[in-house]
Scaffold this active site. Structure first.
Site: not given
Lengths: 401, 131
Positions: A218-219, A82, A348
């Site tokens: 959560c992303s 990431c 994301h």
């Protein structure tokens, strides 16, 4: 003239679902946008660094060149979980810093809409049933779910819970309140994947993924790209006053990996490498946490945001829960965190994230953030964590012009 | 125990099942897999040691959504076994935040996770509440 490196142009695409665009289309949109924002073209670029984590062997950099300009410059295709976007940016920064080139382009792109759960799973058992040890641990079957969890929501749930065990003060509700903040912030960001305000109750009653992380904690997997043009101080000085005025100084560009810590083999340690990066970044930039007007940090899960308040030195050691509850990280607080909506609400798209968060900071430092502008912002920080692990940290400052 | 096989090779079966680790003889860092050199001190000499069966829960997550084929719910946890961190499921109790808590004392427990076509039982491990 100095060794300073500047961000000359930067942009991000709308995050969300882009069914009609492939990764090359999205990367091109971001790259062309960043070049136009900086008032330059591909012909001015001395190096290209590009990342697309889910297609990390596909040569996204060269594919992008075919689409926007094959000038023969060196291409670095990077992959760093990431932290891929931040790594691409830092690669371009290092190339300029070395003096080899005076301008470089960094691009991160990902198609992740509908990707579902990341991490975990494994090869299902074959129909022929015979226990046969294999792999590094001599496992006779898939261990995800049998020896703890390998999925990202559960891993980062444990990261937040570990903080709670060490320092106290955490609860399901506290973590949910962090998501409440980020979802509220995203209502002002037209480029966010989700812009709907959610109540604490809605967040806590959402589908539980891995306690204490519900779905809205959560992303958000989504599509998107971001790109940045970096330039040397000497080159910038030859450009127009407008370019110089909008340029954002890179006060620190840091990349760290996770040093050994007891327990890191069973739960990735996302703390020590972030603390190390923060120390190095503050040192390089000559600023402290109190100087930051806004921070974009890696809230891949609500449970992760909490620990990074502490890791980045935004609060006293062990004081992250109280710090958050004081309201400090809301957009009208002492240290606004993730005013973009963060990964939980802005989204994301993995490799885009580490440049998109820089864009968010630059947008405010330039005074161009519209309704979500943090007034008078002069210095900001962007942080990403790639599990495995890598930490990218940038401190940025507005031009004095 | 010729008719049993451990889920992973760092689970030692027998009369007193326990986990074992490779310990760096220089700095004491412990690993459940092989290392060419110690990640902590670069030492290259390791010895096999038994990990204590008792510990406390220092982190957990109750997993209700997992990859296909992974049965849910289950409790993933990190256990502090007297200084050695271990990952495992919390078993033999209800998977709820009312029952599983941070700091809870637990101990290693084993169970049969299945039998193959040759009648061999695979033995898994987890941690159950100690009180």
């Amino acid at each position: 003239m100095s060794d300073d490196i500047w961000i000359l142009g930067i942009t991000m695409t709308k995050f969300g679902k882009h069914p009609d665009k492939d990764t090359v289309d999205l990367a091109s949109e971001a790259a062309m946008g960043a070049l136009a924002d900086g008032g330059v073209t591909m012909k001015d670029m001395g190096i290209l660094a590009a990342g697309c984590l889910m297609q990390s062997n596909a040569g996204i950099g060269q594919q992008l060149q075919k689409q926007i300009g094959q000038t023969g410059i060196p291409v670095y295709n990077v992959a760093n979980a990431c932290a891929t976007g931040a790594t691409a940016l830092r690669t371009a920064i290092m190339a300029v810093k070395s003096g080899e080139v005076d301008m470089g382009l960094a691009v991160g792109v990902e198609k992740l809409a509908g990707a579902g759960l990341l991490g975990g799973g494994g090869t299902p058992k074959s129909d022929k049933k015979e226990w046969s040890p294999s792999g590094r641990y001599g496992a006779v079957t898939n261990t995800d779910g049998r020896i703890g969890a390998a999925s990202m929501p559960a891993v980062f749930a444990q990261v937040g819970m570990e903080y709670g065990h060490k320092y106290g003060g955490t609860s399901f509700e506290l973590f949910a309140k962090i998501a409440e903040k980020n979802h509220a912030h995203s209502t002002l960001n037209p480029l966010a994947a989700y812009t709907k305000r959610m109540t604490l109750e809605e967040i806590m009653n959402d589908v539980m993924i891995a306690y204490p992380n519900t779905r809205s904690m959560c992303s958000a997997n989504c599509d998107g790209a971001a790109a940045a043009v970096v330039v040397s101080d000497a080159k910038l000085k030859t450009m127009s006053l407008e370019q110089q005025r909008r340029a954002i100084k890179v006060k620190a560009s840091i990349l760290t990996s996770d040093p050994y810590q007891e327990g890191c083999q069973v739960l990735p340690d996302v703390n020590t490498l972030t603390k190390n990066a923060a120390r190095l970044a503050y040192e390089a930039a000559g600023v402290g946490p109190e100087d930051l007007d806004l921070v974009e940090l890696h809230d891949c899960f609500a449970t992760a945001e909490l620990v990074h308040y502490d890791n980045l030195g935004l609060c006293e050691e062990g004081g992250a829960a109280d710090f958050f509850l004081s309201g400090a990280t809301w957009r009208d607080g002492k240290t606004p965190v993730n005013v973009s909506g963060g990964l939980e609400s802005k989204g994301h798209p993995i490799a885009a994230t580490g440049i998109a968060n820089i864009w968010e900071i630059c947008h405010h430092l330039r005074g161009e953030a519209g309704p979500r502008q943090i007034e008078g912002a002069k210095v900001g920080m962007a942080h990403v964590i790639g599990l495995g692990s890598a930490c990218g940290l940038h401190i940025l400052e507005k031009s004095g012009l | 125990m010729a008719n049993q096989i451990p889920l992973v090779d760092y689970l030692e079966l027998g009369d007193q099942p326990h986990l074992k680790a490779l310990e760096c003889t220089s700095c004491g860092a412990r690993y459940f897999d092989r290392r060419n050199a110690c990640a902590s001190c670069s030492g290259t000499d390791f010895r096999s040691v038994a990990v204590p069966n008792d510990g406390i829960v220092k982190a957990f997550s109750i997993v209700t959504f997992a990859a296909p084929g992974v049965p849910v719910p289950f409790v993933s946890a990190i256990i502090d076994c007297d200084g050695t961190s271990v990952r495992g499921n919390i078993i033999n109790c209800e998977p709820s935040p009312e029952v599983v808590t941070l700091g809870m004392p637990v101990r290693l427990a084993t169970y049969v996770l299945g039998t193959d076509d040759h009648g061999v039982e695979a033995i898994g491990f987890g941690f159950e509440p100690a009180n």
